[in-house]
Design an enzyme around this catalytic site. Sequence first.
Site, PDB file in Angstrom:
ATOM      1  N   HIS A   1       0.813  -1.231   0.000  1.00 37.40           N
ATOM      2  CA  HIS A   1       0.000   0.000   0.000  1.00 37.40           C
ATOM      3  C   HIS A   1       0.840   1.273   0.000  1.00 37.40           C
ATOM      4  CE1 HIS A   1       1.016   0.124   4.283  1.00 37.40           C
ATOM      5  NE2 HIS A   1       0.696   1.397   4.242  1.00 37.40           N
TER       6      HIS A   1
HETATM    7  C1  UD1 Z   1      -1.829   6.200   5.313  1.00 33.86           C
HETATM    8  C2  UD1 Z   1      -0.543   6.684   5.989  1.00 33.86           C
HETATM    9  C3  UD1 Z   1       0.491   5.574   5.933  1.00 33.86           C
HETATM   10  C4  UD1 Z   1      -0.044   4.289   6.534  1.00 33.86           C
HETATM   11  C5  UD1 Z   1      -1.370   3.928   5.881  1.00 33.86           C
HETATM   12  C6  UD1 Z   1      -1.972   2.764   6.601  1.00 33.86           C
HETATM   13  C7  UD1 Z   1      -0.051   9.067   5.772  1.00 33.86           C
HETATM   14  C8  UD1 Z   1       0.758  10.080   5.061  1.00 33.86           C
HETATM   15  N1  UD1 Z   1       0.007   7.818   5.271  1.00 33.86           N
HETATM   16  O1  UD1 Z   1      -1.529   5.929   3.955  1.00 33.86           O
HETATM   17  O2  UD1 Z   1       1.622   5.964   6.689  1.00 33.86           O
HETATM   18  O3  UD1 Z   1       0.873   3.267   6.321  1.00 33.86           O
HETATM   19  O4  UD1 Z   1      -2.281   5.036   5.976  1.00 33.86           O
HETATM   20  O5  UD1 Z   1      -2.920   2.112   5.858  1.00 33.86           O
HETATM   21  O6  UD1 Z   1      -0.716   9.389   6.717  1.00 33.86           O
HETATM   22  N2  UD1 Z   1      -8.824   5.254   0.746  1.00 33.86           N
HETATM   23  C9  UD1 Z   1     -10.082   4.731   0.623  1.00 33.86           C
HETATM   24  N3  UD1 Z   1     -10.760   4.435   1.759  1.00 33.86           N
HETATM   25  C10 UD1 Z   1     -10.269   4.651   3.009  1.00 33.86           C
HETATM   26  C11 UD1 Z   1      -8.988   5.196   3.121  1.00 33.86           C
HETATM   27  C12 UD1 Z   1      -8.266   5.495   1.978  1.00 33.86           C
HETATM   28  O7  UD1 Z   1     -10.579   4.523  -0.485  1.00 33.86           O
HETATM   29  O8  UD1 Z   1     -10.951   4.344   4.006  1.00 33.86           O
HETATM   30  C13 UD1 Z   1      -8.058   5.544  -0.502  1.00 33.86           C
HETATM   31  C14 UD1 Z   1      -8.306   6.947  -1.056  1.00 33.86           C
HETATM   32  O9  UD1 Z   1      -8.275   6.848  -2.445  1.00 33.86           O
HETATM   33  C15 UD1 Z   1      -7.080   7.713  -0.561  1.00 33.86           C
HETATM   34  C16 UD1 Z   1      -6.013   6.640  -0.576  1.00 33.86           C
HETATM   35  O10 UD1 Z   1      -6.667   5.434  -0.206  1.00 33.86           O
HETATM   36  O11 UD1 Z   1      -6.774   8.808  -1.393  1.00 33.86           O
HETATM   37  C17 UD1 Z   1      -4.871   6.915   0.373  1.00 33.86           C
HETATM   38  O12 UD1 Z   1      -5.331   7.148   1.706  1.00 33.86           O
HETATM   39  P1  UD1 Z   1      -4.448   8.019   2.738  1.00 33.86           P
HETATM   40  O13 UD1 Z   1      -5.036   7.944   4.090  1.00 33.86           O
HETATM   41  O14 UD1 Z   1      -4.206   9.393   2.193  1.00 33.86           O
HETATM   42  O15 UD1 Z   1      -3.055   7.325   2.705  1.00 33.86           O
HETATM   43  P2  UD1 Z   1      -2.665   5.808   2.881  1.00 33.86           P
HETATM   44  O16 UD1 Z   1      -1.999   5.360   1.638  1.00 33.86           O
HETATM   45  O17 UD1 Z   1      -3.817   5.023   3.386  1.00 33.86           O
HETATM   46  N1  UDP Z   2      -4.159  -5.033   8.627  1.00 31.80           N
HETATM   47  C1  UDP Z   2      -5.457  -5.520   8.755  1.00 31.80           C
HETATM   48  N2  UDP Z   2      -6.119  -5.888   7.615  1.00 31.80           N
HETATM   49  C2  UDP Z   2      -5.557  -5.805   6.380  1.00 31.80           C
HETATM   50  C3  UDP Z   2      -4.237  -5.318   6.273  1.00 31.80           C
HETATM   51  C4  UDP Z   2      -3.560  -4.920   7.421  1.00 31.80           C
HETATM   52  O1  UDP Z   2      -5.986  -5.621   9.860  1.00 31.80           O
HETATM   53  O2  UDP Z   2      -6.216  -6.150   5.394  1.00 31.80           O
HETATM   54  C5  UDP Z   2      -3.446  -4.614   9.846  1.00 31.80           C
HETATM   55  C6  UDP Z   2      -2.136  -5.288  10.070  1.00 31.80           C
HETATM   56  O3  UDP Z   2      -2.304  -6.511  10.753  1.00 31.80           O
HETATM   57  C7  UDP Z   2      -1.380  -4.260  10.911  1.00 31.80           C
HETATM   58  C8  UDP Z   2      -1.918  -2.959  10.383  1.00 31.80           C
HETATM   59  O4  UDP Z   2      -3.136  -3.256   9.701  1.00 31.80           O
HETATM   60  O5  UDP Z   2      -1.693  -4.359  12.270  1.00 31.80           O
HETATM   61  C9  UDP Z   2      -0.937  -2.364   9.438  1.00 31.80           C
HETATM   62  O6  UDP Z   2      -1.519  -1.316   8.758  1.00 31.80           O
HETATM   63  P1  UDP Z   2      -1.031  -0.831   7.334  1.00 31.80           P
HETATM   64  O7  UDP Z   2      -0.319  -1.912   6.645  1.00 31.80           O
HETATM   65  O8  UDP Z   2      -2.208  -0.238   6.685  1.00 31.80           O
HETATM   66  O9  UDP Z   2      -0.057   0.396   7.706  1.00 31.80           O
HETATM   67  P2  UDP Z   2       1.433   0.543   8.227  1.00 31.80           P
HETATM   68  O10 UDP Z   2       1.657  -0.377   9.369  1.00 31.80           O
HETATM   69  O11 UDP Z   2       2.332   0.303   7.074  1.00 31.80           O
HETATM   70  O12 UDP Z   2       1.492   1.989   8.618  1.00 31.80           O
END
Ligand code: UD1
Ligand code: UDP
Length: 381
Positions: free
Chosen positions: A220
């Site tokens: 992601h």
């Molecule tokens: C964010 C965090 C990242 C973390 C990740 C965990 C920042 C800068 N990044 O990244 O550190 O590892 O969360 O998952 O804070 N979207 C949906 N539905 C949702 C959420 C997101 O469709 O419920 C889609 C949207 O298109 C959005 C994109 O995902 O633009 C990215 O979401 P965003 O929260 O900006 O960043 P992440 O890549 O999720």
């Molecule tokens: N996770 C989850 N369901 C998923 C993918 C990840 O519950 O489909 C959990 C995972 O076990 C971990 C956390 O989400 O505890 C990690 O989040 P993510 O990978 O989104 O972000 P990061 O840790 O890289 O910030």
Amino acid sequence: MNSMKRILTIVGARPQIIKSAAISRAISSQFTGQLEEIILHTGQHYDHNMSAVFFNEMGIPEPHVNLAVGSGNHGAQTAEMIVGIEKAILEFTPDAVLVYGDTNSTVAGALASTKLHIPVIHVEAGLRSFDKLMPEEINRISTDHMSTLLFTPTISGLENLKREGFSWSHEQKASVNNPKVFHCGDIMYDNSLYFESLSKADLLIDLGIDNSEFILVTVHRDTNTDDAERLNGIVEAIHQIQHASGSVIVLPLHPRTRKMMDQQLTDHMKELLYQNNHIKLIDPVGFLDMIALESHASMVITDSGGVQKEAYFFKKPCLILRETTEWIEIVENGSALLVGSETEKIVNGYHQLISTSHHFPSLYGDGKAAEFICQTVLDEL
Ligand code: UD1
Ligand code: UDP
């Protein structure tokens, strides 16, 4: 005798909602009457399976406030959070604001509170990837430097803070000008131990993999999803590893990845990914299902910070689809390899991991980090 302290907890993105379960559980089981928790959800993540599912299944209290900020550019998203968090601080007058990890919700919480002179508690402090092109690295560094109480999950986190000038003296009262650093272990280790016993194999049965070998993959990170060359390289590697291993690949897709795969993958890669019955693309799963996947997989391939570490908790070798990691211990241990996004490097990494035996000595504490954090907050504030 300590008086009751009110903590405003900021969550917003999936990993920090999950992390917060450990502290909420510790407060309700051991610190009632001493710590009161007000929860603010920024709304950074909002799909049911990126947010609500965790509150429901992990027993996290409903947020008192949901800012419903949603997705957006970093500046606009973070700014909107700061405005909402500032309002909540003025309304609830907490003794401290608790932030987790390194997302935009984390840095927004730290900025809003430090400007109002409310102490910031940073859980998962000190981690560094030493790559300031990562938004998370900027968020981590700035949050640490606005915090009053910093809790590091690892010794390397402690050492990073020392290098950045944090003092070890615990003599004076903690303040933003005299921050105190505590090494407490990883609250996600607390959570993984606690929820492992509640997790069931239902999803594995539904996917038809309860009796077969499978590899768990998550992707992601923006550097991987938003760069066509990197994303295609990773998908090609998944395809080649599926063929080489004969194993099923399970890939719970972050919404960002699903969207970017449609935009960035070549037609050939889409065919390799979407037409292979042994590659199971599924929606993001709840934490209990995730634990079931992690604990039964033969290997984990991921660019997630949380998932690479949980692979270690469950004693699984791991390929990290990045060039750097802030969880450096697992790479030094040899059970995890940094393989980036180039197909050849990832596939070579796979062969290297399966031909080596691995050991998983304890690196992340005793599973009681949340209790330690709560007690320290009471003692220090
Ligand atoms: C964010 C965090 C990242 C973390 C990740 C965990 C920042 C800068 N990044 O990244 O550190 O590892 O969360 O998952 O804070 N979207 C949906 N539905 C949702 C959420 C997101 O469709 O419920 C889609 C949207 O298109 C959005 C994109 O995902 O633009 C990215 O979401 P965003 O929260 O900006 O960043 P992440 O890549 O999720
Ligand atoms: N996770 C989850 N369901 C998923 C993918 C990840 O519950 O489909 C959990 C995972 O076990 C971990 C956390 O989400 O505890 C990690 O989040 P993510 O990978 O989104 O972000 P990061 O840790 O890289 O910030």
